[in-house]
Design a protein around this motif. Structure first.
Motif, PDB file in Angstrom:
ATOM      1  N   HIS A 163      -4.580   7.739   4.775  1.00 18.38           N
ATOM      2  CA  HIS A 163      -3.230   7.262   5.073  1.00 18.38           C
ATOM      3  C   HIS A 163      -2.564   6.574   3.894  1.00 18.38           C
ATOM      4  CE1 HIS A 163      -5.427   6.854   9.133  1.00 18.38           C
ATOM      5  NE2 HIS A 163      -4.912   8.064   9.038  1.00 18.38           N
ATOM      6  N   THR A 164      -3.351   6.201   2.898  1.00 22.29           N
ATOM      7  CA  THR A 164      -2.799   5.606   1.685  1.00 22.29           C
ATOM      8  C   THR A 164      -3.434   6.285   0.477  1.00 22.29           C
ATOM      9  OG1 THR A 164      -4.489   3.854   1.710  1.00 22.29           O
ATOM     10  CG2 THR A 164      -2.369   3.346   2.739  1.00 22.29           C
ATOM     11  N   ALA A 165      -2.643   6.435  -0.572  1.00 19.95           N
ATOM     12  CA  ALA A 165      -3.143   7.052  -1.800  1.00 19.95           C
ATOM     13  C   ALA A 165      -2.367   6.454  -2.982  1.00 19.95           C
ATOM     14  CB  ALA A 165      -2.979   8.571  -1.767  1.00 19.95           C
ATOM     15  N   PRO A 166      -3.060   5.774  -3.918  1.00 19.50           N
ATOM     16  CA  PRO A 166      -4.489   5.533  -3.968  1.00 19.50           C
ATOM     17  C   PRO A 166      -4.985   4.830  -2.695  1.00 19.50           C
ATOM     18  CG  PRO A 166      -3.425   4.851  -6.004  1.00 19.50           C
ATOM     19  CD  PRO A 166      -2.340   5.148  -5.054  1.00 19.50           C
ATOM     20  N   PHE A 167      -6.221   5.130  -2.291  1.00 20.87           N
ATOM     21  CA  PHE A 167      -6.697   4.617  -1.019  1.00 20.87           C
ATOM     22  C   PHE A 167      -6.884   3.115  -1.075  1.00 20.87           C
ATOM     23  CE2 PHE A 167     -10.166   3.341   1.835  1.00 20.87           C
ATOM     24  CZ  PHE A 167      -9.549   3.643   3.039  1.00 20.87           C
ATOM     25  N   GLY A 168      -6.266   2.436  -0.063  1.00 20.50           N
ATOM     26  CA  GLY A 168      -6.411   0.995   0.046  1.00 20.50           C
ATOM     27  C   GLY A 168      -6.514   0.549   1.481  1.00 20.50           C
ATOM     28  N   GLY A 169      -6.988   1.459   2.366  1.00 19.97           N
ATOM     29  CA  GLY A 169      -7.036   1.149   3.793  1.00 19.97           C
ATOM     30  C   GLY A 169      -5.719   1.494   4.459  1.00 19.97           C
ATOM     31  N   GLY A 170      -5.539   1.004   5.666  1.00 18.94           N
ATOM     32  CA  GLY A 170      -4.280   1.229   6.379  1.00 18.94           C
ATOM     33  C   GLY A 170      -4.385   2.323   7.417  1.00 18.94           C
ATOM     34  N   GLY A 171      -3.574   2.183   8.476  1.00 18.30           N
ATOM     35  CA  GLY A 171      -3.596   3.121   9.590  1.00 18.30           C
ATOM     36  C   GLY A 171      -2.566   4.216   9.448  1.00 18.30           C
ATOM     37  N   GLY A 172      -2.732   5.267  10.260  1.00 22.70           N
ATOM     38  CA  GLY A 172      -1.799   6.384  10.247  1.00 22.70           C
ATOM     39  C   GLY A 172      -2.280   7.485  11.159  1.00 22.70           C
ATOM     40  N   GLY A 173      -1.995   8.717  10.825  1.00 20.77           N
ATOM     41  CA  GLY A 173      -2.383   9.864  11.618  1.00 20.77           C
ATOM     42  C   GLY A 173      -2.024  11.137  10.875  1.00 20.77           C
ATOM     43  N   PRO A 174      -2.028  12.281  11.543  1.00 13.12           N
ATOM     44  CA  PRO A 174      -1.710  13.543  10.874  1.00 13.12           C
ATOM     45  C   PRO A 174      -0.354  13.557  10.174  1.00 13.12           C
ATOM     46  CG  PRO A 174      -2.783  13.987  12.953  1.00 13.12           C
ATOM     47  CD  PRO A 174      -2.555  12.503  12.913  1.00 13.12           C
ATOM     48  N   LEU A 202       0.825  -1.203   0.000  1.00 12.21           N
ATOM     49  CA  LEU A 202       0.000   0.000   0.000  1.00 12.21           C
ATOM     50  C   LEU A 202       0.859   1.254   0.000  1.00 12.21           C
ATOM     51  CD1 LEU A 202      -2.788  -0.980   2.564  1.00 12.21           C
ATOM     52  CD2 LEU A 202      -2.891  -1.036   0.060  1.00 12.21           C
ATOM     53  N   ALA A 203       0.335   2.291  -0.638  1.00 10.62           N
ATOM     54  CA  ALA A 203       1.063   3.555  -0.783  1.00 10.62           C
ATOM     55  C   ALA A 203       0.839   4.428   0.447  1.00 10.62           C
ATOM     56  CB  ALA A 203       0.610   4.278  -2.046  1.00 10.62           C
ATOM     57  N   TYR A 204       1.481   4.062   1.554  1.00 13.79           N
ATOM     58  CA  TYR A 204       1.338   4.822   2.792  1.00 13.79           C
ATOM     59  C   TYR A 204       1.993   6.191   2.639  1.00 13.79           C
ATOM     60  CZ  TYR A 204      -0.601   1.112   5.703  1.00 13.79           C
ATOM     61  OH  TYR A 204      -1.432   0.162   6.252  1.00 13.79           O
ATOM     62  N   THR A 205       1.207   7.231   2.933  1.00 10.37           N
ATOM     63  CA  THR A 205       1.703   8.593   2.761  1.00 10.37           C
ATOM     64  C   THR A 205       2.713   8.982   3.835  1.00 10.37           C
ATOM     65  OG1 THR A 205      -0.330   9.268   3.890  1.00 10.37           O
ATOM     66  CG2 THR A 205      -0.291   9.444   1.499  1.00 10.37           C
ATOM     67  N   PHE A 243       1.098  12.717  -6.305  1.00  6.14           N
ATOM     68  CA  PHE A 243       0.369  13.852  -5.723  1.00  6.14           C
ATOM     69  C   PHE A 243      -1.065  13.884  -6.244  1.00  6.14           C
ATOM     70  CE2 PHE A 243       4.627  16.362  -5.480  1.00  6.14           C
ATOM     71  CZ  PHE A 243       5.076  15.488  -4.494  1.00  6.14           C
ATOM     72  N   ASP A 244      -1.239  13.535  -7.524  1.00  5.30           N
ATOM     73  CA  ASP A 244      -2.595  13.444  -8.058  1.00  5.30           C
ATOM     74  C   ASP A 244      -3.386  12.356  -7.339  1.00  5.30           C
ATOM     75  OD1 ASP A 244      -2.284  15.507  -9.858  1.00  5.30           O
ATOM     76  OD2 ASP A 244      -1.780  14.206 -11.547  1.00  5.30           O
ATOM     77  N   ASP A 245      -2.713  11.234  -7.012  1.00  5.52           N
ATOM     78  CA  ASP A 245      -3.381  10.180  -6.248  1.00  5.52           C
ATOM     79  C   ASP A 245      -3.854  10.708  -4.896  1.00  5.52           C
ATOM     80  OD1 ASP A 245      -2.911   8.289  -8.243  1.00  5.52           O
ATOM     81  OD2 ASP A 245      -1.029   7.619  -7.345  1.00  5.52           O
ATOM     82  N   MET A 246      -3.014  11.498  -4.223  1.00  6.66           N
ATOM     83  CA  MET A 246      -3.397  12.066  -2.929  1.00  6.66           C
ATOM     84  C   MET A 246      -4.551  13.050  -3.107  1.00  6.66           C
ATOM     85  SD  MET A 246       0.285  12.778  -1.102  1.00  6.66           S
ATOM     86  CE  MET A 246       1.657  11.647  -1.344  1.00  6.66           C
ATOM     87  N   GLY A 247      -4.448  13.879  -4.156  1.00  7.39           N
ATOM     88  CA  GLY A 247      -5.527  14.814  -4.424  1.00  7.39           C
ATOM     89  C   GLY A 247      -6.831  14.112  -4.730  1.00  7.39           C
ATOM     90  N   ASP A 248      -6.741  12.985  -5.436  1.00  8.20           N
ATOM     91  CA  ASP A 248      -7.950  12.219  -5.744  1.00  8.20           C
ATOM     92  C   ASP A 248      -8.546  11.586  -4.489  1.00  8.20           C
ATOM     93  OD1 ASP A 248      -7.776  12.799  -8.423  1.00  8.20           O
ATOM     94  OD2 ASP A 248      -6.834  10.900  -8.982  1.00  8.20           O
ATOM     95  N   ALA A 249      -7.688  11.061  -3.617  1.00  9.68           N
ATOM     96  CA  ALA A 249      -8.160  10.279  -2.472  1.00  9.68           C
ATOM     97  C   ALA A 249      -8.715  11.141  -1.345  1.00  9.68           C
ATOM     98  CB  ALA A 249      -7.020   9.409  -1.935  1.00  9.68           C
ATOM     99  N   ARG A 250      -8.370  12.408  -1.302  1.00  8.19           N
ATOM    100  CA  ARG A 250      -8.786  13.250  -0.163  1.00  8.19           C
ATOM    101  C   ARG A 250     -10.292  13.491  -0.180  1.00  8.19           C
ATOM    102  NH1 ARG A 250      -9.501  18.757  -0.881  1.00  8.19           N
ATOM    103  NH2 ARG A 250      -9.309  19.496  -3.029  1.00  8.19           N
TER     104      ARG A 250
END
Length: 694
Positions: free
Chosen positions: A356-367, A313-316, A340-347
């Motif tokens: 926390h992942t982009a393209p979104f595929g689940g996964g944990g994280g935080g700020p 997964l593409a964890y940010t 960055f386009d993936d992050m913009g799409d997933a938000r």
């Protein structure tokens, strides 16, 4: 794809992964309000040389890919739909006329020898079902069915400009050991992402099972199955999956295997190299080498995954800590644009939340994960000088900071985040029970994102926004220090687990307290033998804080530790990639601690950008020879050309050679403090007396 039996292009696993379509999210680990945009990438190829004057045949093998990924459901059921093909053959004739051959219901389709394919697990292939000549002229397809016209994905179409996935190289096994009458164990010189190519001979119906095992001695469910056709030598490799492995267990009851029966093909997205580093410390050279291998293993679909076998997964959060290391090591211009386009799409455009992942595929994280949407575009701007991406994503970046402002308690501290209020802090610090309080890390990244947005607003000429972010930073800093700073000890949270690092790195320490907090940090490091006690977020920040405050020698000691927690394990030939955790638990192919590679370039080689003249228009070269190093060589292929810093110590003299690209200037700072300004393009040599190390 084939045209008249010839393969079109050298790409594999195409196109690159995005959030393609609307989907029904089921059995999720947590609630996710999916407000994402959808995007579908397409690939374009010049096939002129493959076209014949008479009849032509286009043949396509269509796999499940990420669109129909159903094998891993730990994070939830997130597949889109059944596979589908959009293809357009554009023909321009010599008389200027054109013709389009497009996918419609005049195409024909059938099943074949590929019985199962899945990104996470593998493929099952029965060669007895092969269709000879299916992609060439003259093939009789009367038994095939008409293709179905299916629903168009919601994603808008965009040309894929990011680099393709490719077969990069081939590795021979270093050994092949027969365990029993039907089990063979192949070992390779390093952990790789890719697959096996087999060359075997047997009878029709004989089966071969390949199990792919990493240095963790775990296969993570990665298995290929091949059934022989019989009648001669057969060669096969999968097309719609990849595995990450150092060992392959082959179970073959009928077919005899040997060392020549199998090779490994290394497969990953292929950004070109941009940097090189070497020095007189072999541990540092090995860390750099191992990072490069780990990072390449995690480059798939023009994203960087956390691990290339288990989660993929593409964890940010992982991405933002290695953004400088990756830019200094690879040409990330198009790679990052796509991500960055993936992050913009997933938000979430309603709330501003960045997952926390982009393209979104689940996964944990935080700020610290969502803040990648601010941190990474700013780093991109600093290295490439490109304001286009800052403009494109500005409103989303701004909305992310506003979202964080809705996550605070009455004290102004971020104590919760989507999903369901929980979040991670400084992930993977040694000693799980000692990890930092999440609210400290959360709020530090709230400040850091707001501070960077002030800089972004200034670059884009948005003065009102800049003032807003400056005022916000003042308030966050005050709240943060009220809650976490102890003026009697000069520590944050008693200085443990990198607690002092975040406010020092981000500029949050109260006026007049910086020196005391820094000295308290040094005392803490000394008390733990100058070992890392930090997780993925604080580790690169700790090196930066030490080096920026004149104690690169302490950073050297941390990096040169041979015991856990430290990087000494990379010197063991049993391990060829970076670990997820300092103790070696879980995955042993995680690039996130490769963030330290940026320290090699920026501190030891001394190659730094200048925020005032980004894109390496003006370069600062300020090497710091510490820890008994006798030479260091670093280079970076900027957009203007190569930047190079080579230094060595001869007798009592420090000798430095720098290369400055055309149309740029550099400021060169020698270890004795002497400064040379406005150094023009070309190769320049400097020397100074050797300064004593601390």
């Amino acid at each position: 794809m084939y045209l008249n039996g010839e393969r079109v292009g050298d790409q594999v696993l195409a196109p690159a992964v995005t959030n393609f379509d609307r989907r029904s999210l089921k059995k999720m680990l947590y609630f996710f309000d999916d407000q994402s945009n959808q995007r579908v990438l397409y690939n374009t190829f010049d096939v002129t040389s493959l076209v014949q004057k008479a009849e032509n045949t286009v043949g396509v093998l269509l796999g499940n890919g990420w669109y129909n990924q159903r094998d891993r459901t730990v994070e939830g059921c997130m597949w889109y739909d059944t596979p589908r093909l959009l293809c357009q053959l554009e023909i321009e004739y010599t008389d200027g006329s054109t013709e389009l051959v497009v996918t419609d219901d005049s195409w024909k389709t059938t099943t074949g020898p590929l019985l199962h394919d899945a990104i996470f697990t593998g493929e099952e292939y029965d060669a007895r079902l092969e269709l000879d000549g299916w992609n060439r002229n003259g093939y009789k397809d009367s038994s095939w069915k008409k293709a179905l016209l299916v629903r168009v994905p919601k994603g808008s179409l965009h040309a894929q400009l990011a680099p393709h996935e490719k077969i990069i190289r081939i590795l021979q096994p270093v050994s092949c050991e027969q365990k029993d009458d039907s089990t063979y164990w192949y070992a390779f010189p390093e952990m790789i992402s890719g697959w096996a190519h087999i060359k075997v001979q047997g009878n029709a119906g004989d089966r071969i099972k390949l199990r792919f095992v990493g240095e963790e001695k775990n296969d993570f469910g990665q298995v290929d199955l091949y059934t022989l056709r019989g009648g001669g030598v057969e060669q096969w490799e999968p097309r719609f999956t990849w595995h990450t492995f150092r060992y392959i267990e082959v179970i073959s009851r009928q077919v005899r295997m040997n060392k020549e029966s199998l090779v490994a093909k290394v497969v990953h997205t292929d950004p070109q190299p941009a940097g090189s580093f070497s020095c007189s410390n072999e541990l540092f050279n090995k860390i750099n080498e191992v990072y490069l291998r780990t990072q390449k293993n995690n480059f798939h679909g023009s994203i960087s995954s956390d691990c290339p076998h288990r989660e993929r997964l593409a964890y940010t959060g992982d991405a933002q800590v290695v953004v400088e290391s990756s830019i200094l090591s690879f040409d990330m211009t198009q790679f990052c644009r796509k991500w960055f386009d993936d992050m913009g799409d997933a938000r979430n455009r309603k709330s501003g939340y960045v997952p926390h992942t982009a393209p979104f595929g689940g996964g944990g994280g935080g700020p610290a994960w969502g803040s990648a949407y601010v941190i990474m575009p700013w780093a991109y701007y600093c290295y490439y000088g490109d304001t286009v991406l800052l403009n494109r994503h500005y409103e989303g970046m701004k909305q992310w900071v506003a979202y964080l402002g809705t996550r605070t308690d009455a004290r102004g501290i971020i104590v919760r985040e989507e999903p369901d209020g929980w979040c991670l802090g400084d992930w993977c610090a040694p000693g799980k029970k000692m990890e930092l309080p999440e609210p400290l890390v959360n709020t530090a990244y709230y400040y850091h994102s707001a501070d960077l947005m002030s800089k972004v607003a200034a670059v884009l000429g948005k003065e009102e926004d800049r003032l807003h972010f400056d005022r916000l930073c003042t308030r966050i800093r005050q709240d943060f220090n009220t809650v976490f700073f102890n003026p009697s000890t000069h520590h944050y949270w008693e200085g443990r687990q990198g607690a002092d690092v975040f406010p020092l790195a981000f500029g949050m320490v109260p006026e007049g307290e910086k020196e005391a907090v820094f000295n308290a940090l040094l005392a803490h490091l000394d008390s733990i033998g100058n070992h890392f006690d930090t997780g993925i977020m604080a580790t690169p920040l700790l090196l930066k804080v030490l080096s920026d405050n004149g104690r690169a020698d302490i950073a050297f000691r941390l990096m040169n530790q041979r015991e856990i927690p430290g990087f000494g394990y990379v010197m063991d030939d049993r391990y060829s990639c970076l670990w997820e955790r300092w103790e070696g638990k879980a995955s042993r192919c995680h690039p996130m601690f490769g963030s330290v590679v940026a320290w090699f370039y920026r501190t030891l080689a001394g190659i730094c950008y200048d925020e005032a003249e980004p894109g390496m228009k003006h370069i600062v070269i300020a090497p710091q020879p510490v820890g008994g190093l006798t030479y260091c060589s670093g280079s970076y292929q900027s957009l203007y050309g190569p930047v190079r810093s080579d230094w060595r110590i001869e007798a009592d003299s420090f000798e430095l050679t720098v290369e400055v690209p055309v149309n740029t200037t550099a400021t060169v700072i020698l270890p004795d403090g002497k400064i040379y300004r406005n150094v023009g393009s070309g190769i320049h040599r400097f020397a100074s007396p050797l300064m004593s190390d601390r």
